[in-house]
Design a protein around this motif. Structure first.
Motif, short mmCIF file in Angstrom:
data_model
loop_
_atom_site.label_atom_id
_atom_site.label_comp_id
_atom_site.label_asym_id
_atom_site.label_seq_id
_atom_site.Cartn_x
_atom_site.Cartn_y
_atom_site.Cartn_z
N MET A 1 0.84 -1.20 0.00
CA MET A 1 0.00 0.00 0.00
C MET A 1 0.88 1.25 0.00
O MET A 1 1.83 1.36 0.77
CB MET A 1 -0.90 0.01 1.24
N LYS A 2 0.55 2.19 -0.87
CA LYS A 2 1.29 3.45 -0.92
C LYS A 2 0.77 4.39 0.16
O LYS A 2 -0.42 4.63 0.26
CB LYS A 2 1.12 4.09 -2.30
N THR A 3 1.69 4.92 0.99
CA THR A 3 1.29 5.89 2.01
C THR A 3 2.30 7.02 2.08
O THR A 3 3.44 6.89 1.65
CB THR A 3 1.20 5.25 3.42
N VAL A 4 1.87 8.14 2.64
CA VAL A 4 2.78 9.24 2.94
C VAL A 4 3.74 8.77 4.04
O VAL A 4 3.45 7.81 4.76
CB VAL A 4 2.00 10.48 3.41
N PRO A 5 4.88 9.43 4.19
CA PRO A 5 5.79 9.06 5.30
C PRO A 5 5.10 9.28 6.65
O PRO A 5 4.43 10.28 6.86
CB PRO A 5 6.96 10.03 5.12
N LEU A 6 5.25 8.33 7.54
CA LEU A 6 4.65 8.40 8.87
C LEU A 6 5.73 8.49 9.94
O LEU A 6 6.85 8.03 9.74
CB LEU A 6 3.77 7.17 9.12
N TYR A 7 5.40 9.08 11.08
CA TYR A 7 6.36 9.23 12.15
C TYR A 7 6.63 7.88 12.83
O TYR A 7 5.82 6.95 12.76
CB TYR A 7 5.87 10.26 13.17
N GLU A 8 7.78 7.78 13.47
CA GLU A 8 8.16 6.56 14.16
C GLU A 8 7.17 6.27 15.28
O GLU A 8 6.83 7.13 16.09
CB GLU A 8 9.57 6.71 14.75
N GLY A 9 6.68 5.06 15.31
CA GLY A 9 5.73 4.64 16.34
C GLY A 9 4.28 4.77 15.93
O GLY A 9 3.39 4.38 16.70
N ALA A 10 4.02 5.29 14.73
CA ALA A 10 2.63 5.45 14.29
C ALA A 10 1.90 4.11 14.26
O ALA A 10 0.71 4.03 14.56
CB ALA A 10 2.59 6.10 12.91
N PHE A 18 -6.78 1.44 10.57
CA PHE A 18 -7.68 2.08 9.61
C PHE A 18 -6.91 2.73 8.45
O PHE A 18 -7.52 3.35 7.58
CB PHE A 18 -8.55 3.11 10.30
N LEU A 19 -5.59 2.58 8.44
CA LEU A 19 -4.79 3.06 7.31
C LEU A 19 -4.93 2.03 6.20
O LEU A 19 -4.25 0.99 6.20
CB LEU A 19 -3.32 3.21 7.74
N ARG A 20 -5.79 2.30 5.27
CA ARG A 20 -6.17 1.31 4.26
C ARG A 20 -6.01 1.86 2.85
O ARG A 20 -5.94 3.06 2.64
CB ARG A 20 -7.63 0.88 4.49
N LEU A 100 -1.10 11.06 11.83
CA LEU A 100 -1.57 9.74 11.39
C LEU A 100 -3.07 9.78 11.14
O LEU A 100 -3.56 9.20 10.16
CB LEU A 100 -1.24 8.68 12.45
N ARG A 101 -3.81 10.46 12.00
CA ARG A 101 -5.26 10.55 11.82
C ARG A 101 -5.58 11.24 10.49
O ARG A 101 -6.50 10.83 9.77
CB ARG A 101 -5.89 11.32 12.98
N TYR A 102 -4.83 12.27 10.19
CA TYR A 102 -5.03 12.97 8.91
C TYR A 102 -4.72 12.03 7.74
O TYR A 102 -5.42 12.03 6.72
CB TYR A 102 -4.13 14.20 8.87
N ALA A 103 -3.69 11.21 7.89
CA ALA A 103 -3.33 10.26 6.83
C ALA A 103 -4.38 9.18 6.63
O ALA A 103 -4.53 8.65 5.51
CB ALA A 103 -1.98 9.62 7.14
N LEU A 104 -5.12 8.85 7.68
CA LEU A 104 -6.20 7.86 7.51
C LEU A 104 -7.19 8.32 6.45
O LEU A 104 -7.76 7.51 5.72
CB LEU A 104 -6.94 7.63 8.83
N TRP A 105 -7.42 9.62 6.40
CA TRP A 105 -8.40 10.21 5.49
C TRP A 105 -7.96 10.03 4.03
O TRP A 105 -8.76 9.73 3.16
CB TRP A 105 -8.54 11.69 5.84
N ASN A 106 -6.68 10.22 3.79
CA ASN A 106 -6.14 10.09 2.44
C ASN A 106 -4.67 9.68 2.56
O ASN A 106 -3.79 10.54 2.61
CB ASN A 106 -6.28 11.40 1.67
N PRO A 107 -4.41 8.37 2.65
CA PRO A 107 -3.04 7.91 2.96
C PRO A 107 -2.01 8.22 1.88
O PRO A 107 -0.81 8.14 2.15
CB PRO A 107 -3.22 6.39 3.14
#
Length: 274
Positions: A1-10, A18-20, A100-107
């Protein structure tokens, strides 16, 4: 799955699950949206904008409208049969607290979101009704308009009453929830005002839809309406680019939220601090 970079521990967050995968619009859909140039006689006048909250208003066909007064109107409409007004009001403040919550909306496109310590305290203040916690905060975001280079910006959310809308109509069938942002964008030497509202309404078939109306060239300053007319050449150039990309982006993220939000809300509606 393609996602934006996430912080360590996300990945340790309970809602990380819910990151789908998100569904992207097809090239045909993108081309169709970019071709939507509407009849300027259809959108509501800026001075009459509160009509969007009422039974009298039917959302104009989505697209970009070059208005005769030198401004732009943008309309986007996305079906959300699984999202309620309460869910929208909760989501719009809950996601501000964690990238991370923002990324759930549009990963794929939502890189970051930040609020000030003062705004964070307001969001977490349980003495303030959830609807009102959004009023007056500024969201600093970094996002891409669907695979383009990410850009930063700020969204200044305001109380609807203070931006020409009617608080007493919030919670009614045609305005189950409403979010209003009074912004300015940089356009060469100009600071170009944009007033945008997003709201949940019940359509004529009894299903909820997420509607966006943006008046580009209009805003509110010190309680008074303001208006900037652009030269036609600049207006046409602006209308052919960013607004259409915004509609594509909006469809993508709102359709995805419709899939994940009911379950996410059920599990996390009281989870503010994790």
């Amino acid at each position: 799955m393609k996602t934006v970079p996430l912080y360590e521990g996300a990945e340790k967050k309970s809602y990380y699950k819910f990151l789908r995968d998100i569904e992207n619009p097809t090239e045909e859909e993108i081309a169709k949206i970019k071709s939507l140039k509407g009849d300027p006689s259809l959108p509501p006048a800026f001075a009459d904008r509160s009509i969007i909250q009422t039974e009298k208003y039917t959302p104009v066909p989505e697209g970009v409208y070059i208005m005769n007064n030198g401004t732009i109107f943008v309309s986007a409409i996305t079906p959300i049969p699984r999202i309620t007004g309460e869910m929208l009001e909760w989501w719009m403040i809950w996601h501000q607290l964690d990238p991370l919550r923002y990324a759930l909306w549009n990963p794929e496109d939502h890189y970051d979101v930040r609020v000030s310590d003062e705004d964070r305290a307001q969001i977490l203040n349980t003495n303030i009704p959830i609807r009102q916690r959004m009023w007056g905060i500024t969201s600093n975001i970094c996002e891409s308009m669907t695979d383009e280079k990410p850009v930063t910006g700020s969204l200044c959310f305001v109380e609807p009453d203070k931006a020409g809308f009617d608080n007493s109509l919030i919670g009614t069938p045609k305005c189950k929830a409403i979010i209003v942002a009074n912004n300015c964008m940089n356009l060469g030497p100009f600071r170009y005002p944009v007033l945008m509202c997003e709201w949940v309404r019940e359509n004529n078939e009894g299903h909820n839809e997420w509607v966006v109306a943006a008046w580009m060239g209009h805003g509110v300053k010190d309680g008074k309406d303001m208006h900037i007319k652009l030269p036609k050449m600049i207006l046409n150039k602006l209308a052919s680019a960013m607004p259409s990309k915004f509609i594509v982006h909006n469809h993508k993220e709102v359709s995805h939220l419709n899939k994940i939000l009911p379950e996410l809300y059920a599990e996390n509606k009281n989870n503010w601090s994790e």
